[in-house]
Design an enzyme around this catalytic site. Structure first.
Site, mmCIF file in Angstrom:
data_model
loop_
_atom_site.group_PDB
_atom_site.id
_atom_site.type_symbol
_atom_site.label_atom_id
_atom_site.label_comp_id
_atom_site.label_asym_id
_atom_site.label_seq_id
_atom_site.Cartn_x
_atom_site.Cartn_y
_atom_site.Cartn_z
ATOM 1 N N HIS A 306 58.122 -45.245 24.671
ATOM 2 C CA HIS A 306 58.510 -44.966 23.286
ATOM 3 C C HIS A 306 58.463 -43.468 23.052
ATOM 4 C CE1 HIS A 306 58.634 -45.123 18.927
ATOM 5 N NE2 HIS A 306 59.117 -46.336 19.085
ATOM 6 N N ASP A 363 59.706 -54.264 21.473
ATOM 7 C CA ASP A 363 60.709 -55.184 22.013
ATOM 8 C C ASP A 363 60.228 -55.982 23.217
ATOM 9 O OD1 ASP A 363 62.766 -54.452 20.219
ATOM 10 O OD2 ASP A 363 63.006 -52.575 21.307
HETATM 11 N N1 ACO Z 1 61.056 -47.490 32.634
HETATM 12 C C1 ACO Z 1 60.923 -46.557 33.607
HETATM 13 N N2 ACO Z 1 60.761 -45.236 33.375
HETATM 14 C C2 ACO Z 1 60.709 -44.838 32.101
HETATM 15 C C3 ACO Z 1 60.832 -45.739 31.027
HETATM 16 C C4 ACO Z 1 61.005 -47.113 31.331
HETATM 17 N N3 ACO Z 1 61.122 -48.017 30.356
HETATM 18 N N4 ACO Z 1 60.765 -45.057 29.852
HETATM 19 C C5 ACO Z 1 60.607 -43.782 30.184
HETATM 20 N N5 ACO Z 1 60.571 -43.618 31.539
HETATM 21 C C6 ACO Z 1 60.330 -42.377 32.285
HETATM 22 C C7 ACO Z 1 61.578 -41.510 32.316
HETATM 23 O O1 ACO Z 1 62.362 -41.775 33.458
HETATM 24 C C8 ACO Z 1 60.974 -40.130 32.323
HETATM 25 O O2 ACO Z 1 60.493 -39.885 33.623
HETATM 26 P P1 ACO Z 1 60.526 -38.374 34.230
HETATM 27 O O3 ACO Z 1 59.607 -37.573 33.339
HETATM 28 O O4 ACO Z 1 60.049 -38.516 35.620
HETATM 29 O O5 ACO Z 1 61.951 -37.908 34.116
HETATM 30 C C9 ACO Z 1 59.750 -40.248 31.424
HETATM 31 O O6 ACO Z 1 59.370 -41.629 31.535
HETATM 32 C C10 ACO Z 1 60.018 -39.900 29.968
HETATM 33 O O7 ACO Z 1 61.103 -40.708 29.509
HETATM 34 P P2 ACO Z 1 62.207 -40.203 28.491
HETATM 35 O O8 ACO Z 1 63.410 -41.058 28.659
HETATM 36 O O9 ACO Z 1 62.377 -38.723 28.612
HETATM 37 O O10 ACO Z 1 61.469 -40.493 27.102
HETATM 38 P P3 ACO Z 1 62.185 -40.625 25.714
HETATM 39 O O11 ACO Z 1 61.151 -40.377 24.682
HETATM 40 O O12 ACO Z 1 63.422 -39.796 25.651
HETATM 41 O O13 ACO Z 1 62.677 -42.157 25.692
HETATM 42 C C11 ACO Z 1 62.726 -44.484 25.417
HETATM 43 C C12 ACO Z 1 62.008 -43.170 25.040
HETATM 44 C C13 ACO Z 1 64.231 -44.336 25.156
HETATM 45 C C14 ACO Z 1 62.198 -45.583 24.511
HETATM 46 C C15 ACO Z 1 62.445 -44.810 26.900
HETATM 47 O O14 ACO Z 1 61.065 -44.992 27.098
HETATM 48 C C16 ACO Z 1 63.216 -46.051 27.380
HETATM 49 O O15 ACO Z 1 64.371 -45.925 27.783
HETATM 50 N N6 ACO Z 1 62.591 -47.257 27.326
HETATM 51 C C17 ACO Z 1 63.277 -48.486 27.699
HETATM 52 C C18 ACO Z 1 64.183 -48.940 26.561
HETATM 53 C C19 ACO Z 1 63.396 -49.493 25.399
HETATM 54 O O16 ACO Z 1 62.485 -50.317 25.558
HETATM 55 N N7 ACO Z 1 63.788 -49.067 24.179
HETATM 56 C C20 ACO Z 1 63.165 -49.535 22.937
HETATM 57 C C21 ACO Z 1 62.371 -48.444 22.292
HETATM 58 S S1 ACO Z 1 61.559 -49.018 20.859
HETATM 59 C C22 ACO Z 1 62.778 -49.081 19.748
HETATM 60 O O17 ACO Z 1 63.686 -48.334 19.665
HETATM 61 C C23 ACO Z 1 62.714 -50.164 18.850
#
Ligand code: ACO
Length: 429
Positions: A306, A363
């Protein structure tokens, strides 16, 4: 004493006011930055940018705290109803019994759709995603309620608010009925808000549907948990569209589209598809997690991570507990719940997820409840939208009342070609 921060760039410097929120969050006011120094801030994804001051919802992502108008999500989930929480978000205070009765009666008065609105549905392909249908029909409401589009008239905003909250479940159920080729059902206002939605989803003109109190309570809980989450992608979209003075229906329709993406509200559908895939293909959970960690693989552990929570998402804790209770009360078993719990357990011990502070979000478990209570997978995000609606409207209204509001218009650092001479087409190579 007012606090300031100082920025020095070359021979220029700027003293900027620091604004302190009621929970001691700090924001530096950079409004004069470009004029005084020639600099703008560059912050892709607005990771570190506050777009407004807001009194609706407080999140402390490090401590896993979520409060609507000061009330903890745990307490609201346990003691309140969705319409009560909607009133809280919209008006700023929990309603008295009389206020809640009035609000509930007003919502009930507006649950029906204009008969001509229903004709819209016939034009959509049967396999249209219900989120696409919901956003289109929501936008179309501005053509049917032209008497209430004036954003500066509180009475018109009020009636549009009630119409949206009242009609969303009807619009959502119609999109489902259209997708399965069944006739639309009229709302039955003797039901409460969530039971009415379940009736319109699952009854038919020839068969009634007995709404189980367990199911309707579970759905009400999920709506409460989704009701607001401060400046998330869809809420920021509603604010941005509204900042151009677009009407409420148009702004909310844009919010529905923003919510649809799998990185936002669409994750609840993506989680269940992921769990289904792991189950049906007999995949090993640990191996699946390896794919999620692999930089060369685009797979993500859906429902994990998140932008704000770097500790447990408090909503996920409540939903996980409710999941077990609802399945128990309905006497159902869920292999998907077992798989989710296994994935969570392994992920929370894995350095990749631990070091990045990736925890289950709202979620991760919600789809298991939706599935257990019979909601089709492509309706999951629609239910998220139904829940988020009062939050979107509360923010839209707050923005319009705020004298600091201006049309949202970010800047950019241009990186394209510098000026070039135009080449006539015949001379281009
Ligand atoms: N699975 C694997 N790796 C992940 C995940 C995941 N679910 N989420 C983040 N990471 C990793 C990224 O690859 C990144 O790694 P790095 O630093 O080595 O490059 C690091 O964690 C940071 O992730 P970002 O994408 O930069 O974080 P951001 O804050 O931009 O994204 C998000 C947050 C979009 C929620 C992300 O965690 C994600 O894609 N999660 C899966 C989708 C999801 O569940 N979305 C619902 C969110 S809650 C909502 O909107 C209701």
């Amino acid at each position: 004493m007012s606090e300031t921060a100082k920025l020095v760039y070359g021979d220029k410097s700027l003293e900027m006011k620091v604004t302190r929120g009621s929970e001691d969050e700090l924001g530096v006011e950079i409004g004069a930055l470009r004029a005084k120094t020639g600099l703008i801030t560059l912050d892709p994804g607005f990771m570190n940018t506050g777009s407004c001051q807001s009194a609706v919802t407080f999140i402390d992502g490090d401590k896993g705290i979520l409060r609507y108008r000061g009330y903890s999500i745990e307490e609201l989930a346990e003691k309140s109803s969705f319409l009560e929480v909607s009133h809280l978000l919209l008006e700023g205070e929990l309603p008295t019994k009389a206020q809640l009765d009035t609000f509930t009666s007003r919502v009930k008065l507006h649950t029906m759709l204009h008969e001509d609105v229903k004709r819209f549905y016939k034009g959509f392909p049967k396999d249209a995603h219900p989120m696409a249908v919901l956003s289109a029909v929501c936008g179309a409401l501005s053509t049917f309620y032209q008497d209430s589009l004036d954003i500066d008239d509180p009475a018109q905003v009020d009636i549009s608010t009630v119409r949206l909250i009242a009609k969303f479940p009807t619009m959502a159920a119609c999109s489902y009925k259209h997708s399965i080729g069944q006739p639309f059902l009229y709302p039955v206002n003797a039901h409460d808000y969530t039971s009415n939605f379940l009736h319109m989803m699952f009854a038919t003109p020839c068969e009634g549907y007995e709404v189980s109190p367990v199911v309707s309570k579970a759905l009400d809980l999920l709506l409460i948990l989704h009701a607001d989450h401060e400046q998330n992608c869809s809420t920021s979209t509603v604010r941005l569209v509204g900042s151009s003075q677009a009407n409420l229906f148009a702004s909310i329709s844009a919010g529905v589209n923003a919510l649809w993406g799998p990185l936002h509200g669409g994750a609840n559908q993506a989680v269940i598809e992921m769990l289904d895939q792991i189950e049906s293909e007999g995949l090993d959970g640990r191996k699946y997690l390896e794919r999620c960690k692999d930089r060369n693989d685009t797979t993500r552990l859906m429902g994990f991570g998140h932008r704000v929570y770097k500790n447990f998402d408090p909503r996920a804790k409540i939903i996980k507990k409710a999941c077990g209770e609802v399945l128990g009360q309905l006497k159902k078993q869920s292999r998907l719940l077992d798989i989710a719990a296994e994935l969570e357990e392994v992920a929370l011990k894995d350095d990749y997820f631990v070091s990045r502070k990736l925890y289950p979000n709202v979620d991760f478990y919600s789809g298991i409840i939706y599935k257990a209570i019979g909601i089709p997978v492509n309706m999951f995000t629609v239910l998220f939208a139904m829940g988020r609606l009062p939050g979107w409207i509360a923010h839209w209204k707050e923005m319009h009342k705020d004298p600091a509001t201006k049309i949202g218009r970010p800047r950019q650092v241009y990186t394209g070609a510098t000026e070039r001479k135009y080449t006539p087409i015949a001379e281009r190579k």
